[in-house]
Design an enzyme around this catalytic site. Structure first.
Site, PDB file in Angstrom:
ATOM      1  N   SER A   8       0.846  -1.194   0.000  1.00 37.46           N
ATOM      2  CA  SER A   8       0.000   0.000   0.000  1.00 37.46           C
ATOM      3  C   SER A   8       0.877   1.238   0.000  1.00 37.46           C
ATOM      4  O   SER A   8       1.653   1.462   0.935  1.00 37.46           O
ATOM      5  CB  SER A   8      -0.902   0.013   1.237  1.00 37.46           C
ATOM      6  N   HIS A  31      -1.170  -1.226  -4.269  1.00 35.69           N
ATOM      7  CA  HIS A  31      -2.465  -0.959  -3.642  1.00 35.69           C
ATOM      8  C   HIS A  31      -2.598   0.544  -3.392  1.00 35.69           C
ATOM      9  O   HIS A  31      -1.768   1.133  -2.697  1.00 35.69           O
ATOM     10  CB  HIS A  31      -2.527  -1.757  -2.335  1.00 35.69           C
ATOM     11  N   ASP A  33      -4.973   3.564  -1.913  1.00 40.02           N
ATOM     12  CA  ASP A  33      -6.093   3.823  -1.010  1.00 40.02           C
ATOM     13  C   ASP A  33      -6.722   5.174  -1.318  1.00 40.02           C
ATOM     14  O   ASP A  33      -6.115   6.221  -1.106  1.00 40.02           O
ATOM     15  CB  ASP A  33      -5.592   3.799   0.435  1.00 40.02           C
ATOM     16  N   MET A  35      -9.481   7.783  -0.343  1.00 37.41           N
ATOM     17  CA  MET A  35     -10.316   8.152   0.819  1.00 37.41           C
ATOM     18  C   MET A  35     -10.918   9.533   0.592  1.00 37.41           C
ATOM     19  O   MET A  35     -10.236  10.435   0.100  1.00 37.41           O
ATOM     20  CB  MET A  35      -9.469   8.167   2.092  1.00 37.41           C
ATOM     21  N   HIS A  64      -8.413   0.686  -3.904  1.00 35.31           N
ATOM     22  CA  HIS A  64      -9.284   0.409  -2.758  1.00 35.31           C
ATOM     23  C   HIS A  64     -10.071   1.683  -2.469  1.00 35.31           C
ATOM     24  O   HIS A  64      -9.522   2.648  -1.942  1.00 35.31           O
ATOM     25  CB  HIS A  64      -8.406  -0.007  -1.563  1.00 35.31           C
ATOM     26  N   MET A  66     -12.302   3.794  -0.510  1.00 32.43           N
ATOM     27  CA  MET A  66     -12.946   4.058   0.787  1.00 32.43           C
ATOM     28  C   MET A  66     -13.697   5.368   0.654  1.00 32.43           C
ATOM     29  O   MET A  66     -13.338   6.397   1.227  1.00 32.43           O
ATOM     30  CB  MET A  66     -11.880   4.112   1.895  1.00 32.43           C
ATOM     31  N   MET A 135     -11.223  -6.289   5.763  1.00 28.87           N
ATOM     32  CA  MET A 135     -10.389  -5.312   6.474  1.00 28.87           C
ATOM     33  C   MET A 135     -10.028  -5.869   7.849  1.00 28.87           C
ATOM     34  O   MET A 135     -10.896  -6.339   8.586  1.00 28.87           O
ATOM     35  CB  MET A 135     -11.137  -3.994   6.660  1.00 28.87           C
ATOM     36  N   ASP A 173      -6.277  -6.570   4.577  1.00 31.73           N
ATOM     37  CA  ASP A 173      -5.692  -5.227   4.535  1.00 31.73           C
ATOM     38  C   ASP A 173      -5.791  -4.607   5.926  1.00 31.73           C
ATOM     39  O   ASP A 173      -6.893  -4.464   6.466  1.00 31.73           O
ATOM     40  CB  ASP A 173      -6.477  -4.391   3.509  1.00 31.73           C
TER      41      ASP A 173
HETATM   42  C1  DX5 Z   1      -6.189   1.532   5.648  1.00 31.86           C
HETATM   43  C2  DX5 Z   1      -5.807   1.180   4.232  1.00 31.86           C
HETATM   44  C3  DX5 Z   1      -4.628   0.285   4.154  1.00 31.86           C
HETATM   45  C4  DX5 Z   1      -3.368   0.818   4.773  1.00 31.86           C
HETATM   46  C5  DX5 Z   1      -2.719  -0.352   5.439  1.00 31.86           C
HETATM   47  O1  DX5 Z   1      -7.496   1.972   5.693  1.00 31.86           O
HETATM   48  O2  DX5 Z   1      -6.864   0.557   3.548  1.00 31.86           O
HETATM   49  O3  DX5 Z   1      -4.378  -0.165   2.824  1.00 31.86           O
HETATM   50  O4  DX5 Z   1      -2.469   1.420   3.885  1.00 31.86           O
HETATM   51  O5  DX5 Z   1      -1.640   0.098   6.166  1.00 31.86           O
HETATM   52  P1  DX5 Z   1      -0.852  -0.863   7.161  1.00 31.86           P
HETATM   53  O6  DX5 Z   1      -0.359  -2.033   6.382  1.00 31.86           O
HETATM   54  O7  DX5 Z   1       0.239   0.013   7.671  1.00 31.86           O
HETATM   55  O8  DX5 Z   1      -1.810  -1.277   8.243  1.00 31.86           O
HETATM   56 ZN    ZN Z   2      -6.338  -0.381   1.582  1.00 32.54          ZN
END
Ligand code: DX5
Ligand code: ZN
Length: 223
Positions: A8, A31, A33, A35, A64, A66, A135, A173
């Site tokens: 990620s 990956h 993210d 948001m 991903h 969110m 998750m 994740d």
């Molecule tokens: C959190 C993200 C993850 C995040 C994971 O909401 O969806 O992808 O980057 O980070 P780590 O591996 O540090 O928990």
């Molecule tokens: Zn993620």
């Protein structure tokens, strides 16, 4: 069922994403993210950044989402070049229609569940998906502690996916690291997202390989 590692980039240097992608050249996916500060209390990147990275990275992009209203926004991420687009079940208005739209657009369709969301209500629609994301932290931030309480759900999801019979991937994740990845693999996960564990390592690519070999050990312990 192949083991895949998806670093990620949330934990990477956002000023140097192309170079950061090159530091994990043995990764299967990157990956990303997305948001929106509505679905989760954080704001990150959108489709233009994914489009720019997809054009220069060797690895395919695993987006991903969110975000609220993924039904409206998911096609934008396919157009940006994501090879896999994962929406949250809690945010989708019409998850079956959305999964079909993602597949019709040429990307893999993923559906994510927050830690407190059960898989069972979605049993009948699993065949519409290419991947389920369980998750293992509350979505929104990197660097959180792995929630062991998610392991039984990973196991139940694997059993349901096996019943469907097609090759649907099971991704985890959140808090995935050297110390937690074997448990996830043992429970039935095969795609592993890791942010801080990979980009916080001195040698991110060596960490990808380390995580891969630990995941294999977790799978072997189940057979
Ligand atoms: C959190 C993200 C993850 C995040 C994971 O909401 O969806 O992808 O980057 O980070 P780590 O591996 O540090 O928990
Ligand atoms: Zn993620």
């Amino acid at each position: 069922m192949g083991i895949q590692i998806a670093p990620s980039v949330l934990s990477a240097d956002f000023a140097n994403l192309q170079a950061e992608a090159a530091r994990v050249s043995s990764a299967d996916w990157l990956h990303l993210d997305v948001m929106d500060n509505h679905f989760v209390p954080n704001l990150t990147i959108g489709a233009p950044v994914i489009e720019a990275l997809a054009a220069v990275a060797r690895q395919p992009i695993d987006a991903h989402l969110m975000i609220a209203d993924p039904d409206r926004w998911a096609p934008t991420f396919i157009d940006a070049g994501a090879g896999s687009v994962t929406f949250h079940a809690e945010a989708a208005h019409a998850p079956i229609r959305l999964a079909r739209q993602i597949r019709a657009g040429g990307a893999r369709a993923g559906m994510a569940l927050k830690p407190a969301t059960p898989i069972e209500p979605y049993t009948e629609m699993l065949s519409e998906l290419d991947m389920v994301l369980i998750m293992t932290v509350e979505p929104g931030f990197g660097g959180q502690s792995f929630l062991d309480l998610c392991l039984p759900k990973i196991r139940r999801t694997r059993a349901l996916l096996d019943q469907v019979g097609t090759d649907i991937w099971l991704q985890v994740d959140g808090g995935v690291s050297q110390s937690t990845i074997e448990r996830c693999a043992d429970a039935g996960a095969n795609v592993f997202v890791a942010g801080s564990a990979v980009f916080g390592a001195d040698d991110p690519d060596a960490m990808v390989e380390e995580l891969r070999s630990r995941a294999r050990r977790g799978v072997e312990s189940t057979v």
